[in-house]
Enzyme design. Sequence first.
Site, PDB file in Angstrom:
ATOM      1  CG  HIS A  95      50.609  43.101  38.531  1.00  0.00           C
ATOM      2  ND1 HIS A  95      51.151  43.741  39.631  1.00  0.00           N
ATOM      3  CD2 HIS A  95      50.403  41.825  38.927  1.00  0.00           C
ATOM      4  CE1 HIS A  95      51.252  42.889  40.634  1.00  0.00           C
ATOM      5  NE2 HIS A  95      50.804  41.703  40.227  1.00  0.00           N
ATOM      6  CG  HIS A  97      51.398  36.806  38.909  1.00  0.00           C
ATOM      7  ND1 HIS A  97      52.635  37.060  39.460  1.00  0.00           N
ATOM      8  CD2 HIS A  97      50.568  37.754  39.403  1.00  0.00           C
ATOM      9  CE1 HIS A  97      52.541  38.118  40.259  1.00  0.00           C
ATOM     10  NE2 HIS A  97      51.313  38.564  40.234  1.00  0.00           N
ATOM     11  CE  LYS A 216      55.223  42.168  42.915  1.00  0.00           C
ATOM     12  NZ  LYS A 216      54.413  40.998  42.593  1.00  0.00           N
ATOM     13  CG  HIS A 257      52.748  43.155  46.781  1.00  0.00           C
ATOM     14  ND1 HIS A 257      51.591  42.505  46.430  1.00  0.00           N
ATOM     15  CD2 HIS A 257      52.716  43.278  48.134  1.00  0.00           C
ATOM     16  CE1 HIS A 257      50.901  42.246  47.511  1.00  0.00           C
ATOM     17  NE2 HIS A 257      51.548  42.696  48.566  1.00  0.00           N
ATOM     18  CG  HIS A 277      48.524  45.103  44.388  1.00  0.00           C
ATOM     19  ND1 HIS A 277      47.967  44.443  43.321  1.00  0.00           N
ATOM     20  CD2 HIS A 277      49.612  44.359  44.760  1.00  0.00           C
ATOM     21  CE1 HIS A 277      48.668  43.343  43.067  1.00  0.00           C
ATOM     22  NE2 HIS A 277      49.676  43.271  43.917  1.00  0.00           N
ATOM     23  CG  ASP A 349      47.656  40.342  40.854  1.00  0.00           C
ATOM     24  OD1 ASP A 349      48.617  39.653  40.467  1.00  0.00           O
ATOM     25  OD2 ASP A 349      47.447  40.598  42.049  1.00  0.00           O
TER      26      ASP A 349
HETATM   27 ZN   LIG Z   1      50.562  40.026  41.496  1.00  0.00          ZN
END
Ligand SMILES: [Zn+2]
Length: 432
Positions: A95, A97, A216, A257, A277, A349
């Site tokens: 995970h 970005h 996603k 998510h 998460h 994340d």
């Molecule tokens: Zn994320």
Amino acid sequence: MNVIASSVRRALASLPAVLLSAAAAADVPAAPAAVTAIKAAHMVDVRKGTVIDDAVVLVSGERITAAGSKLAIPAGATVIDLGDKTLLPGLIDSHTHLTADPQDAGYAIVAKSIPRSTLTGAKNARLTLHAGFTTVRDVGADGYTDIGLRDAINDGDVPGPRIAASGPAMGITGGHCDDTVHAPQYGITGLGVADGVEEALKVTRRNIKYGSDVIKICATGGVLSFGDDPRTSQYTLEELKAIIGDAHRLGRKAAAHAHGGEGIRLAVLAGVDSIEHGSYIDDEGIKLMKEHKTWLVPTLYLGDWLIENAEAIKLPKPLLEKARVVLPQARINIGRAIKAGVPVAFGTDAAVYPHGLNAREFAVLVKLGMTPAQALRTATVNASELLGWSDRIGTLEAGKFADMIAVDGEPLKDVTVLERVRWVMKGGAVVR
Ligand SMILES: [Zn+2]
């Protein structure tokens, strides 16, 4: 001319058929791939959670040909001796970005162009690779920046990890994955927004058309978005089933998510491959995820960094207030899920905090009850299964990509040594 041509023909005639066809394509006879032998005092067997001494890994081209203790090193091999270091498979973060930075949270993103974000990605790809993460799954990037970055890395234009990229995250109008920064008069909608089954199918297919390896989905509200609640579900079961069913039919995985219990439940029932998460996972969610063998990708270290640095990155107040409520609660609930045996794949994340610090997540997993060996497995064997890439990465075994790292110290006793990776190889090439 003729003499040269005929001597080339004679030379080619003596080559085996396989080499001959390769040589014809490249106009030069191909040499057999050179062997590199990597030696280190120790190597972690991540499947068993044990350490092997006097480790040798033999590499030919991009791939591992053998790995074990005291292996014979073929004559003529290039030897890389790492001394008393410990070898491990390259780490996998499920995970990230890559094309975003912490400073992009809140209002700053309004002034940032897609080309600028892509270059942010080039910077972060290198940082991530040097931190020992040789593969990432990038889940959610505006403007397909992650797909451009993936292709540039695969073409050898910029250094970076292997990437399974999602492109724009899909979500409902006004949801966590919409553009919630702009006022209504600007009429701006996130590229992945799709409402209702028909639109959802269209956007799933469009993402795949433009190169998504994974779909996603935002199944609940989020923390770093305006006007939504992380505890409420966003997509309906019908919409989720349409997106995930189509993604699977077209050979893609789907990642959701999801913070709230209802969104977790709906996404799991719709067949999603991973819950990202999982902050408010409850007993029912735990039970369903175990039954469906759905991966949980907890992203926990980010809470420490975000709350400490909220002022420095000018995090808007409503987002900080959400973070203060959700993130400590997440640790309690994820701790329960880990103890209950929900399958976990490593994720961070990164982007919420600076790329390259990804390995700080390991210590949080251990604090919540995992052994170091279990924590390490989440970022190797488990994550490779989640990505559907267990045939090529995740362990140091013959046939897999020669993606490996070396650290000082004993990662099975102290996972924080993974925060200081000393040496990195990706696809047989030393990159650090
Ligand atoms: Zn994320």
